[in-house]
Structures are given as C-alpha cells and as structure tokens.
Design a protein around this motif. Structure first.
Motif, PDB file in Angstrom:
ATOM      1  N   ASN A 171       0.831  -1.205   0.000  1.00  0.00           N
ATOM      2  CA  ASN A 171       0.000   0.000   0.000  1.00  0.00           C
ATOM      3  C   ASN A 171       0.865   1.254   0.000  1.00  0.00           C
ATOM      4  O   ASN A 171       1.936   1.280   0.615  1.00  0.00           O
ATOM      5  CB  ASN A 171      -0.912   0.041   1.238  1.00  0.00           C
ATOM      6  CG  ASN A 171      -1.866  -1.126   1.308  1.00  0.00           C
ATOM      7  OD1 ASN A 171      -2.870  -1.160   0.612  1.00  0.00           O
ATOM      8  ND2 ASN A 171      -1.548  -2.086   2.151  1.00  0.00           N
ATOM      9  N   THR A 173       0.197   5.575   0.400  1.00  0.00           N
ATOM     10  CA  THR A 173      -0.738   6.665   0.630  1.00  0.00           C
ATOM     11  C   THR A 173      -0.135   7.958   0.085  1.00  0.00           C
ATOM     12  O   THR A 173       1.003   8.303   0.408  1.00  0.00           O
ATOM     13  CB  THR A 173      -1.031   6.825   2.134  1.00  0.00           C
ATOM     14  OG1 THR A 173      -1.646   5.633   2.624  1.00  0.00           O
ATOM     15  CG2 THR A 173      -1.963   8.004   2.377  1.00  0.00           C
ATOM     16  N   SER A 269     -12.699   2.504  -4.026  1.00  0.00           N
ATOM     17  CA  SER A 269     -11.842   2.103  -5.144  1.00  0.00           C
ATOM     18  C   SER A 269     -11.652   3.204  -6.175  1.00  0.00           C
ATOM     19  O   SER A 269     -10.670   3.197  -6.921  1.00  0.00           O
ATOM     20  CB  SER A 269     -12.413   0.849  -5.816  1.00  0.00           C
ATOM     21  OG  SER A 269     -13.725   1.092  -6.288  1.00  0.00           O
ATOM     22  N   GLN A 272      -8.366   5.181  -5.794  1.00  0.00           N
ATOM     23  CA  GLN A 272      -7.166   4.357  -5.726  1.00  0.00           C
ATOM     24  C   GLN A 272      -6.646   4.026  -7.128  1.00  0.00           C
ATOM     25  O   GLN A 272      -7.420   3.940  -8.078  1.00  0.00           O
ATOM     26  CB  GLN A 272      -7.447   3.047  -4.979  1.00  0.00           C
ATOM     27  CG  GLN A 272      -7.838   3.238  -3.522  1.00  0.00           C
ATOM     28  CD  GLN A 272      -8.232   1.929  -2.858  1.00  0.00           C
ATOM     29  OE1 GLN A 272      -8.434   0.919  -3.542  1.00  0.00           O
ATOM     30  NE2 GLN A 272      -8.340   1.950  -1.544  1.00  0.00           N
ATOM     31  N   ILE A 292      -1.497  -0.975  -4.123  1.00  0.00           N
ATOM     32  CA  ILE A 292      -2.633  -0.053  -4.058  1.00  0.00           C
ATOM     33  C   ILE A 292      -2.129   1.332  -3.654  1.00  0.00           C
ATOM     34  O   ILE A 292      -1.493   1.497  -2.603  1.00  0.00           O
ATOM     35  CB  ILE A 292      -3.694  -0.535  -3.052  1.00  0.00           C
ATOM     36  CG1 ILE A 292      -4.117  -1.978  -3.364  1.00  0.00           C
ATOM     37  CG2 ILE A 292      -4.885   0.413  -3.055  1.00  0.00           C
ATOM     38  CD1 ILE A 292      -4.716  -2.155  -4.722  1.00  0.00           C
ATOM     39  N   ASP A 294      -3.431   4.987  -2.670  1.00  0.00           N
ATOM     40  CA  ASP A 294      -4.634   5.676  -2.209  1.00  0.00           C
ATOM     41  C   ASP A 294      -4.353   7.174  -2.119  1.00  0.00           C
ATOM     42  O   ASP A 294      -3.384   7.602  -1.490  1.00  0.00           O
ATOM     43  CB  ASP A 294      -5.040   5.137  -0.837  1.00  0.00           C
ATOM     44  CG  ASP A 294      -6.428   5.603  -0.419  1.00  0.00           C
ATOM     45  OD1 ASP A 294      -6.626   6.827  -0.359  1.00  0.00           O
ATOM     46  OD2 ASP A 294      -7.286   4.760  -0.147  1.00  0.00           O
ATOM     47  N   ASP A 313      -0.760   2.046   4.525  1.00  0.00           N
ATOM     48  CA  ASP A 313      -2.087   2.653   4.533  1.00  0.00           C
ATOM     49  C   ASP A 313      -2.210   3.580   5.730  1.00  0.00           C
ATOM     50  O   ASP A 313      -1.214   3.914   6.381  1.00  0.00           O
ATOM     51  CB  ASP A 313      -3.173   1.571   4.534  1.00  0.00           C
ATOM     52  CG  ASP A 313      -3.036   0.616   5.728  1.00  0.00           C
ATOM     53  OD1 ASP A 313      -2.364   0.990   6.714  1.00  0.00           O
ATOM     54  OD2 ASP A 313      -3.600  -0.483   5.669  1.00  0.00           O
TER      55      ASP A 313
END
Length: 442
Positions: A171, A173, A269, A272, A292, A294, A313
């Motif tokens: 992840n 961010t 989603s 993202q 992912i 975000d 995250d």
C-alpha cells in the motif's frame, strides 16, 4: 517435677526453632523474592489423672483432670504474600503482579521462583543469576503468533531473531495539498513513490498529477510507463511496468466547498490506483500482487503544493521494508518479548509463561530463591499459564522485594526470647525442687 522439667525442655526446643526461623527471616530481609517463614506451636499429649464423670441425682458432674506434657512444633509455614516493588530500571528485571511463579530449568528439571532478576548469557538465553534458563513459549515462524505449548528456554538472541525479514510494499498513501493554479499542473506534476520488492530492494516509481482538461475541480493521476528507478534515480532498463487496463489515467474529483476528494464508491476504489509491476530487475525478486495507491487524503486548498507519497495505509500497514537488524527489545506486561529492528519493524520473539499452584505454600524451598513441587503443592503441567489469565501482569524494570515484616519479626523475637527464658526458669525451679527432695534424707 520430672514432667515439668521435660515440659520446660520441650519449650526450650520449640522456642529455639522459632528463633532460628526469625533469624533466617531477618537475614533475608533484602533477598529478592524471599518468602518469610512462620512457626506455630501445639501442645503435646496430656496425661489424664482422672476422667470426667457425669452428673447424678445426688452429685454433680466432674471435669477431667489432666497434666500436659509440654509443647511441640505444629507447623513451619512459608508465607506467600506478595512483596513490595523495588525499581531497578533494568529491562530484564521483572516482577509478577499477582499470583504465580517464573519457571526456570536446569539439568535437574523445573524449578520455580518469584525472583525476576534475569540476564542474558553469552548465547542469548534468558537466565537467572545461577544460570538456570527462564522458560516460556515460542513463536510460530509462519504466523508470528505465540504457540502456547510445552515450555522451552527463551533465547532472545537466536539466529532467527537477529534480523527482520524484508517485506514487499502493498500500500502507498498519497497525501498533501495541490494548489489548483500551480503552473506545473499544466504539463504534469511528478513525484516519486517509494516501493520495496520481496527481497527488500528499494525502488521509486514516477507518479504524475495533471490538470483535467474538462473541469477545474478534477485532476488526472497516472503512473508513468517505464518509470521504475533505483535508489540513485537511475531508470531500470527497458522494463515495462504498466497499470492494469482501465486505470490510466484515474480522474479524481474534489468537492468545490471543502476542497477534499469525493468518493462515490462504497469501497473507495475510485480514489485508488493499482501498480502492476511483476518481476523486478534483481532477477529473483518480484512484486507478487498489485500495489494499491490511495490518494483520498489529497486536498485542493489555496496553499502551496505539498503532495508526497509514503508507504503504508492509514494504519501504517503494508509499507514494505528492507531487512533489518535487531536493535532493541522489551518485555511487555503480558510477558511477550518484542524485538525492535533497524527497518522500524517489530516482531514477537517469545513470551514468558508462569506457573500457578493450587497450594503454593506447599512448595519446598531448595535454595537460591527457588522452589520445587511437592505432593501437597499440586503438579506443574509443563505448559504454564499466561500471566494475564487471571488479571495479573509483569512489571518490567522492577523486582519483588522480600515480604519480611521487620516490626513483626522483632516483636516475635522478644516474645520468643521471653518464652525461652521462662522455660529455662521451669527447669531451674524443677531442679531446685528435686534438690529439696533429695535433702529430705538429711
């Protein structure tokens, strides 16, 4: 007279034993985890000179007439009350708050103690000052969870605990502010996203933010093709690292009143991106799943552009990390040993378990602050108990002091001395009476 003399002798013996116990208590007033002793007396069998008789019509009942034959020791008890805390600030010193005993072991088997003055030996085993291994539970290498099975010696500095394995980034961010009038947005504002592969090699991926041609409160986000770079900023060959179809570019919308990202999808989603990288140029490491990205935390305020990306995250999970070396460790209130590593990761290294007995006063002292089981203490099941099971805890940097109460010991010393003195007077008086009896012949 002989009876009284022998009674006096028995009194001398038991008071001498009581004084021995008191002396031992006072000698160990500063012994870590020491449990004081207590002596109780009972009377020896009494000789009946005349039995009891019941009442009749003409005469009342009579009580029995008996002469005691002295005193005896009824018990020497070990008082298992908890001692006060002594702060040491040594991270390996521990005190059990509540019931239970630390489990230690040597070639002779399991022993138990309340003295938590522990240290590491030359190979990293947790030991007491006499070299007995402190026992506890290990960790499942696959799940990282404690295995509450048969206790084994706790080895903090084992080979597998000296390092933390690398982890792949899962992840990212992206946060910060984007000034919508920033001139760089016209051609695209590029920032770098840090990622780690499965072996802990670090790379950067170029992430672009660009004005949307149709709306001022929308931005287009994309990961640039062939943008994988090493830590020196050198582009990695001709490797093509693209996003899955349909994710290029991702258009995000900002609320015109709050300046925050608007999400229409229940799972978020639509705020993202997914980076699909696959194999990496190291030849034997890979990104086994999409990363992912975000960007729900972006804002469109009238402030300078401060956009940046960081691994993990909102809870800091999935950040990825290189391999790390053990830099420190600490023991929690639940007995779990937490290792801290140079890559900012932590992992559980083991857990100290304790032993509880149905009758702890039935344990037998064997020296060096140690106890062993007896037929009257209850058995140890070889597994132990979590210290928090009944509301207890471990207090780190603290030792349990002796539970000797000096005021009580000195008071008992005085009464014991007087008891000994009084019994000696019985013997002296009985001797004088015998002397007078012998002198009747004259």
């Amino acid at each position: 007279m002989l009876r009284s003399m022998y009674s006096g002798v028995s009194g001398l013996r038991i008071h001498q034993t009581r004084m021995d116990v008191i002396g031992n208590n006072i000698a160990n007033v500063n012994t870590t985890g020491f449990k004081s002793g207590r002596v109780t007396f009972n009377e020896i069998f009494s000789q009946t000179l005349q039995g009891a008789s019941g009442a009749s019509e003409n005469i009342g009942g009579r009580n029995p007439m008996q002469v005691g034959l002295g005193a005896n020791i009824s018990s020497i008890d070990t008082l298992m009350t908890e001692g006060a805390a002594q702060r040491t600030d040594n991270p390996l010193d521990m005190k059990i708050e509540g019931e239970g005993f630390f489990i230690v072991s040597d070639a002779g088997g399991f022993k138990f103690t309340r003295a938590g003055a522990f240290r590491l030996d030359e190979v990293g085993n947790l030991c007491n000052p006499e070299g007995l291994n402190v026992m506890g539970w290990g960790v499942d290498p696959n799940t990282g969870n404690i295995i509450k099975d048969k206790v084994n010696k706790i080895k903090i500095l084992s080979a597998e605990n000296m390092y933390s394995e690398p982890s792949m980034t899962k992840n990212i961010t992206v946060s910060g502010n984007i000034k919508k009038n920033d001139p760089e947005l016209a051609d695209g504002l590029t920032i770098q996203l840090p990622i780690y592969d499965s072996l802990g090699y670090k790379y950067n991926v170029d992430f672009m933010v660009k004005k949307n041609a149709k709306s001022e409160n929308q931005l287009d986000l994309t990961i640039m093709d062939n943008s994988l770079k090493d830590i020196n900023g050198v582009k990695i060959g001709s490797t093509s690292n693209k996003l899955p179809d349909g994710d290029i570019p991702k258009t995000i919308t900002f609320d015109t009143n709050t300046g925050k990202v608007v999400s229409a999808a229940a799972d978020g989603s639509d705020t993202q991106l997914k980076i699909a990288l696959g194999s990496t140029p190291t030849g034997f490491s890979e990104f086994s799943q999409p990363i992912i990205v975000d960007f729900a935390g972006l804002t469109l305020f009238n402030e300078d552009t401060t956009i940046e990306g960081f691994g993990g995250d909102e809870d800091g999970l999935g950040a990825g990390a290189p391999a790390g070396e053990l830099t420190d460790y600490e023991i929690g209130t639940d007995g779990k040993i937490l290792g801290k590593y140079s890559n900012d990761k932590t992992k559980i290294l083991g857990q100290i378990s304790i032993a509880k007995f149905k009758n702890p006063a039935g344990l037998q002292k064997v020296g060096n602050n140690l106890f062993q089981v007896t037929n009257n203490s209850g058995e140890f099941n070889g597994i132990g108990t979590d210290v928090t099971a009944d509301g207890g805890s471990l207090n780190g940097g603290v030792l349990e002091m002796s539970n000797v109460d000096l005021s009580r010991e000195f008071t008992d010393m005085i009464t014991t001395q007087r008891g000994f003195q009084a019994n000696s007077r019985i013997i002296t008086a009985s001797d004088e009476m015998l002397q007078e009896l012998v002198n009747l012949k004259r």
